[in-house]
Design a protein around this motif. Structure first.
Motif, PDB file in Angstrom:
ATOM      1  N   LEU A 224       0.859  -1.192   0.000  1.00  0.00           N
ATOM      2  CA  LEU A 224       0.000   0.000   0.000  1.00  0.00           C
ATOM      3  C   LEU A 224       0.890   1.236   0.000  1.00  0.00           C
ATOM      4  N   ILE A 225       0.685   2.084  -1.006  1.00  0.00           N
ATOM      5  CA  ILE A 225       1.450   3.323  -1.081  1.00  0.00           C
ATOM      6  C   ILE A 225       0.490   4.509  -1.057  1.00  0.00           C
ATOM      7  N   GLY A 226       1.016   5.681  -0.754  1.00  0.00           N
ATOM      8  CA  GLY A 226       0.184   6.881  -0.756  1.00  0.00           C
ATOM      9  C   GLY A 226       0.772   7.923   0.168  1.00  0.00           C
TER      10      GLY A 226
ATOM     11  N   GLY B  73       5.814   3.816   4.076  1.00  0.00           N
ATOM     12  CA  GLY B  73       5.858   5.243   4.392  1.00  0.00           C
ATOM     13  C   GLY B  73       5.584   6.035   3.112  1.00  0.00           C
ATOM     14  N   GLY B  74       5.029   7.229   3.263  1.00  0.00           N
ATOM     15  CA  GLY B  74       4.643   8.032   2.099  1.00  0.00           C
ATOM     16  C   GLY B  74       5.778   8.335   1.133  1.00  0.00           C
ATOM     17  N   GLY B  75       7.021   8.298   1.638  1.00  0.00           N
ATOM     18  CA  GLY B  75       8.159   8.642   0.784  1.00  0.00           C
ATOM     19  C   GLY B  75       8.854   7.449   0.155  1.00  0.00           C
ATOM     20  N   ILE B  76       8.249   6.287   0.259  1.00  0.00           N
ATOM     21  CA  ILE B  76       8.878   5.070  -0.288  1.00  0.00           C
ATOM     22  C   ILE B  76       9.111   5.226  -1.803  1.00  0.00           C
ATOM     23  N   VAL B  77       8.265   6.049  -2.429  1.00  0.00           N
ATOM     24  CA  VAL B  77       8.343   6.250  -3.877  1.00  0.00           C
ATOM     25  C   VAL B  77       9.490   7.179  -4.294  1.00  0.00           C
TER      26      VAL B  77
ATOM     27  N   VAL C  76      -0.718  -0.938  -4.569  1.00  0.00           N
ATOM     28  CA  VAL C  76      -2.038  -0.316  -4.487  1.00  0.00           C
ATOM     29  C   VAL C  76      -1.870   1.099  -3.930  1.00  0.00           C
ATOM     30  N   TYR C  77      -2.297   2.065  -4.696  1.00  0.00           N
ATOM     31  CA  TYR C  77      -2.180   3.462  -4.277  1.00  0.00           C
ATOM     32  C   TYR C  77      -3.489   3.922  -3.639  1.00  0.00           C
ATOM     33  N   LEU C  78      -3.414   4.314  -2.387  1.00  0.00           N
ATOM     34  CA  LEU C  78      -4.580   4.880  -1.705  1.00  0.00           C
ATOM     35  C   LEU C  78      -4.536   6.396  -1.876  1.00  0.00           C
ATOM     36  N   HIS C  79      -5.360   6.885  -2.754  1.00  0.00           N
ATOM     37  CA  HIS C  79      -5.366   8.328  -3.040  1.00  0.00           C
ATOM     38  C   HIS C  79      -6.267   9.077  -2.065  1.00  0.00           C
ATOM     39  N   ALA C  80      -5.772  10.195  -1.586  1.00  0.00           N
ATOM     40  CA  ALA C  80      -6.623  11.122  -0.806  1.00  0.00           C
ATOM     41  C   ALA C  80      -6.290  12.528  -1.278  1.00  0.00           C
ATOM     42  N   SER C  81      -7.290  13.381  -1.346  1.00  0.00           N
ATOM     43  CA  SER C  81      -7.055  14.749  -1.822  1.00  0.00           C
ATOM     44  C   SER C  81      -6.226  15.525  -0.801  1.00  0.00           C
TER      45      SER C  81
ATOM     46  N   ARG D 170       4.672  14.187  -5.323  1.00  0.00           N
ATOM     47  CA  ARG D 170       4.489  12.767  -5.023  1.00  0.00           C
ATOM     48  C   ARG D 170       3.354  12.128  -5.835  1.00  0.00           C
ATOM     49  N   ILE D 171       2.298  12.897  -6.067  1.00  0.00           N
ATOM     50  CA  ILE D 171       1.104  12.361  -6.723  1.00  0.00           C
ATOM     51  C   ILE D 171       1.451  11.608  -8.001  1.00  0.00           C
ATOM     52  N   SER D 172       2.287  12.217  -8.828  1.00  0.00           N
ATOM     53  CA  SER D 172       2.574  11.559 -10.108  1.00  0.00           C
ATOM     54  C   SER D 172       3.399  10.283  -9.883  1.00  0.00           C
ATOM     55  N   LEU D 173       4.232  10.273  -8.853  1.00  0.00           N
ATOM     56  CA  LEU D 173       5.000   9.050  -8.563  1.00  0.00           C
ATOM     57  C   LEU D 173       4.058   7.918  -8.148  1.00  0.00           C
TER      58      LEU D 173
END
Ligand code: S3P
Length: 163
Positions: free
Chosen positions: A6-8, A76-80, A96-101, A132-135
């Protein structure tokens, strides 16, 4: 079965969802930040303070390799930030990317003092989020929008593509 990663962004619910999904589906679960804190016997915020972000990133890459035996991993959010991590997750599992605005994240993390990279001015937060969003989007196998959704609904979406 392949590991679910899970990423995000910070505050997107990776740990809550990962834990709940794993519990419901009887899967083994781990969170890379908790692994790092236990392994190095230090809080993430202290690692940032004492050794800097680059040391934390090295610990994170090392942690990711050690947790890949688990069935569900929240990251962690910065794994990307490190391409090596993205390649590793892509090879050993599904991402799996969990997107939140940004608005939703800002509400969820309004009083958070534990995340060093959320501790900046509003421009810094927006810049980090936008970069980060685009990553997240470019490397995800699945994207789930989490705004206004209950934990059970998000879990049901993960279960749907795992069938
Ligand atoms: C970070 C996110 C944090 C933690 C560290 C750095 C980031 O994890 O790994 O503070 O760079 O986005 P969460 O996404 O679980 O908050």
């Amino acid at each position: 079965m392949k590991t679910i990663y899970l990423i995000g962004f910070m505050g997107s619910g990776k740990s809550t969802i990962g834990q709940a999904y794993a519990e419901k589906n009887k899967k083994t679960y781990i969170d890379t930040d908790s692994f790092i804190e236990t392994f190095h016997q230090k809080r993430i915020s202290d690692i940032f303070k004492e050794s800097g972000e680059s040391t934390f990133r090295a610990f994170e890459t090392e942690a990711l390799k050690r947790v890949s035996a688990y069935e569900v991993v929240s990251t962690g959010g910065g794994i990307v930030e490190n391409i090596e991590n993205l390649q590793f997750m892509g090879k050993s599992g599904i991402i799996v990317y969990l997107h939140a605005s940004f608005k939703e994240i800002s509400i969820r993390l309004a009083n958070d003092q534990t995340r060093p990279l959320w501790n900046s001015n509003i421009e810094g937060k927006i810049d980090l989020y936008d970069r980060r969003i685009s990553l997240y989007q470019n490397h995800a196998d699945y994207i789930i929008d989490t705004d206004q959704k209950a934990v059970d609904e998000i879990i049901a979406e993960i279960e749907e593509f795992r069938e």
